[in-house]
Design an enzyme around this catalytic site. Structure first.
Site, PDB file in Angstrom:
ATOM      1  N   HIS A 128     -20.172  25.722 -13.381  1.00 58.52           N
ATOM      2  CA  HIS A 128     -19.210  26.613 -14.028  1.00 58.52           C
ATOM      3  C   HIS A 128     -19.677  27.082 -15.399  1.00 58.52           C
ATOM      4  O   HIS A 128     -19.150  28.066 -15.923  1.00 58.52           O
ATOM      5  CB  HIS A 128     -17.826  25.945 -14.120  1.00 58.52           C
ATOM      6  CG  HIS A 128     -17.724  24.830 -15.109  1.00 58.52           C
ATOM      7  ND1 HIS A 128     -17.780  23.500 -14.755  1.00 58.52           N
ATOM      8  CD2 HIS A 128     -17.547  24.833 -16.457  1.00 58.52           C
ATOM      9  CE1 HIS A 128     -17.635  22.750 -15.819  1.00 58.52           C
ATOM     10  NE2 HIS A 128     -17.493  23.527 -16.868  1.00 58.52           N
ATOM     11  N   ASP A 158     -20.398  21.497  -8.347  1.00 54.60           N
ATOM     12  CA  ASP A 158     -20.304  22.004  -9.719  1.00 54.60           C
ATOM     13  C   ASP A 158     -21.532  21.607 -10.531  1.00 54.60           C
ATOM     14  O   ASP A 158     -21.430  21.244 -11.697  1.00 54.60           O
ATOM     15  CB  ASP A 158     -19.023  21.515 -10.410  1.00 54.60           C
ATOM     16  CG  ASP A 158     -18.752  22.296 -11.709  1.00 54.60           C
ATOM     17  OD1 ASP A 158     -19.238  23.433 -11.821  1.00 54.60           O
ATOM     18  OD2 ASP A 158     -18.088  21.749 -12.613  1.00 54.60           O
ATOM     19  N   GLY A 231     -17.072  22.614 -23.974  1.00 56.70           N
ATOM     20  CA  GLY A 231     -18.428  22.718 -24.507  1.00 56.70           C
ATOM     21  C   GLY A 231     -19.266  21.518 -24.151  1.00 56.70           C
ATOM     22  O   GLY A 231     -20.501  21.579 -24.142  1.00 56.70           O
ATOM     23  N   ASN A 232     -18.610  20.376 -23.871  1.00 49.93           N
ATOM     24  CA  ASN A 232     -19.322  19.185 -23.411  1.00 49.93           C
ATOM     25  C   ASN A 232     -19.772  19.316 -21.955  1.00 49.93           C
ATOM     26  O   ASN A 232     -20.601  18.523 -21.495  1.00 49.93           O
ATOM     27  CB  ASN A 232     -18.448  17.939 -23.525  1.00 49.93           C
ATOM     28  CG  ASN A 232     -18.517  17.278 -24.890  1.00 49.93           C
ATOM     29  OD1 ASN A 232     -17.576  17.331 -25.652  1.00 49.93           O
ATOM     30  ND2 ASN A 232     -19.658  16.668 -25.207  1.00 49.93           N
ATOM     31  N   SER A 233     -19.209  20.264 -21.224  1.00 54.77           N
ATOM     32  CA  SER A 233     -19.543  20.400 -19.802  1.00 54.77           C
ATOM     33  C   SER A 233     -21.055  20.519 -19.607  1.00 54.77           C
ATOM     34  O   SER A 233     -21.709  21.342 -20.241  1.00 54.77           O
ATOM     35  CB  SER A 233     -18.862  21.635 -19.216  1.00 54.77           C
ATOM     36  OG  SER A 233     -17.477  21.467 -19.139  1.00 54.77           O
ATOM     37  N   LEU A 288     -22.504  15.293   9.950  1.00 55.27           N
ATOM     38  CA  LEU A 288     -22.113  14.137  10.757  1.00 55.27           C
ATOM     39  C   LEU A 288     -21.629  14.556  12.133  1.00 55.27           C
ATOM     40  O   LEU A 288     -21.976  13.944  13.137  1.00 55.27           O
ATOM     41  CB  LEU A 288     -21.028  13.338  10.033  1.00 55.27           C
ATOM     42  CG  LEU A 288     -20.491  12.106  10.765  1.00 55.27           C
ATOM     43  CD1 LEU A 288     -21.615  11.094  11.012  1.00 55.27           C
ATOM     44  CD2 LEU A 288     -19.352  11.463   9.983  1.00 55.27           C
ATOM     45  N   GLY A 289     -20.801  15.594  12.184  1.00 55.66           N
ATOM     46  CA  GLY A 289     -20.242  16.006  13.469  1.00 55.66           C
ATOM     47  C   GLY A 289     -19.104  15.117  13.917  1.00 55.66           C
ATOM     48  O   GLY A 289     -18.947  14.825  15.106  1.00 55.66           O
TER      49      GLY A 289
END
Length: 485
Positions: A128, A158, A231-233, A288-289
């Site tokens: 993001h 993300d 801002g830490n993201s 996996l199915g």
């Protein structure tokens, strides 16, 4: 040391001893010598001991944490009349540019953080932070700035991987084994909150395996009380050995600032995405199915379990890796490669971080006995070409992007089961599909009592519109009919 002055003498000794233990772990000698039980009981008795801090650890890691600046150009048009925002009006009056004036270009920017994970300048950050970016620059804590290329973007986790174009070698951090973290462990969060510059905050691991955060498709977060703010993201969450345990991603806040509840994506997922970037720049998750469900108190009692645990297999699809491995309906999966599975989110995280071409050992309870099932890790097949199409003809689907469903598409969109048909992947804002109320994830089952089997068929119908539209739309497993005249 103000904290010690506010406590009773006995409490001060305990706090000081705890601080000494923490500072010992953060000192340069931590890797060479571990504190003894006697050391942990000592109270600082000199100015030198009181001055012990996390500074050596921060100096070691800070050069590898960067500021990420992302920018993109956006074209805006000044609207002449609000009536021309209506596609019906535009259809009859034929206004150029949809009733808008000359386009104007402006630049949008976003700010976040990132972590250098190799000497060649590979940086991992949040998706993001750079979503939609045309240009990305990174700034080191020594104020050097570099252009960076986007190598990989993965919205489901993300996470994104960047590559600094020039310079180097760069200081970098190594990944830690996040499974060794325990609640109460001390961690440092490093990033660029509010754009004020590189900032370090300290806290503890408040909880592990948080699964109700809702910011990625894979819910399995480290929770910390280390202050994390906008801002830490994309910044680093490190342990007391200076290794990366997580990528700071989200906070729980009503004010927009830190309330002491922050969340980080575990290092295992970050390492998985970084490896995918090295191996071609595309994330391929194992298929996996099979479908699983949460084991609640009632199911646990029916299975004679001492407590709710694991996930219950509810369906196995023919020809899938689960089918080939003889995984069965009603099997209770309690662990993957020895790591406990407590709910479907934990199951999805554990399985999704396995690499294609390897195998995963499922520990299952079957008929009251524990057994091991070896699952071959294969990518989901695209059994029918997705044939992505954006529908532009005037119809209830105008502005929708549709795809043919297959196991690969279903996995990418986070769908359970093995659905077939045509799915709406995107809906352009302001388009007729948006106005009608269609959403990404809707499956088009029929139009005017005619089953829709492919995107080509759907597009053909929109080119010869009927007088009345009767749409059969499946959403969240339920089919509803929409009638439009």
């Amino acid at each position: 040391m103000g904290l010690l002055g506010t406590r009773a003498r006995s409490g001060a000794k305990a706090v000081a001893a705890g601080l000494l233990a923490l500072f010992w772990l953060g000192s340069a000698s931590a890797q060479a010598q571990q504190p003894t039980p006697e050391d942990l009981r000592l109270v600082p008795d000199s100015a030198a001991q009181i001055k012990l801090s996390f500074a050596p650890l921060v100096k070691q890691v800070a050069p590898a944490v960067v500021n990420v600046y992302a920018s993109r150009k956006v074209v805006q048009r000044q609207q002449v009349s609000p009536f021309f925002d209506d596609p019906f009006f535009r259809r009859f009056f034929g206004q150029p540019n949809g009733g808008f004036g000359q386009p104007r270009e402006r630049v949008e920017s976003s700010l976040g953080s990132g972590v250098i994970i190799s000497a060649d300048g590979t940086v991992i950050t949040n998706h993001h932070v750079i979503k939609g970016a045309d240009e990305v620059r990174v700034a080191l804590n020594d104020r050097r700035e570099f252009d960076a290329d986007i190598v990989l973007m993965d919205e489901q986790t993300d996470l994104a991987v960047l590559k600094i174009r020039e310079g180097g070698p760069f200081e970098h951090v190594e990944f830690a084994d996040a499974d060794l973290l325990e609640v109460g462990d001390i961690v440092l969060a490093i990033g660029n909150p509010f754009g004020v510059g590189q900032t370090v905050t300290q806290g503890i691991v408040s909880a592990l395996a948080r699964t109700q955060v809702g910011v990625t498709d894979y819910q399995f977060f480290i929770q910390t009380d280390a202050a994390i703010n906008p801002g830490n993201s994309g910044g680093a969450l490190i342990d007391m050995t200076g290794k990366l345990v997580g990528i700071n991603t989200a906070i729980f806040s009503r004010s927009g600032g830190s309330n002491g509840i922050g969340f980080a994506i575990p290092a295992h997922m970050a390492r998985y995405v970084a490896r995918a970037a090295d191996q071609g720049g595309k994330v391929q998750r194992p298929w996996l199915g099979a479908t699983v469900q949460l084991v609640g108190a009632e199911i646990a009692e029916a299975l004679s379990l001492d407590r709710p645990k694991g996930v219950l297999v509810t369906a196995v699809f023919d020809g899938s890796p689960a089918h080939e491995a003889d995984l069965r309906v009603s099997d209770l999966v309690v662990a993957i490669d020895g790591k406990e599975v407590i709910d479907p989110n934990a199951f999805g995280y554990r399985f999704a971080t396995k690499m294609i071409g390897e195998s995963a050992e499922f520990t299952v309870l079957r008929s009251g006995r524990e057994e091991t099932v070896s699952i071959s890790l294969q990518p989901a097949p695209e059994t029918i070409p997705r044939d992505t199409r954006e529908l532009l003809e005037f119809s209830p689907f105008e502005g929708a992007t549709v795809m043919n469903l297959s196991p690969a598409v279903a996995q990418e969109l986070g769908l359970d089961g093995l659905p077939e048909g045509v799915i709406i992947a995107e809906v352009r804002r302001g388009g007729q599909a948006d106005r009608v109320g269609l959403r990404p994830g809707d499956i088009v089952r029929g139009i005017n009592n005619q089953a829709i089997s492919s995107t080509r068929m759907l597009e053909t119908i929109t080119k010869t519109p009927p007088r009345i539209w009767r749409l059969d739309i499946e959403r969240d497993g339920k089919v509803s009919q929409i009638v439009l005249r």
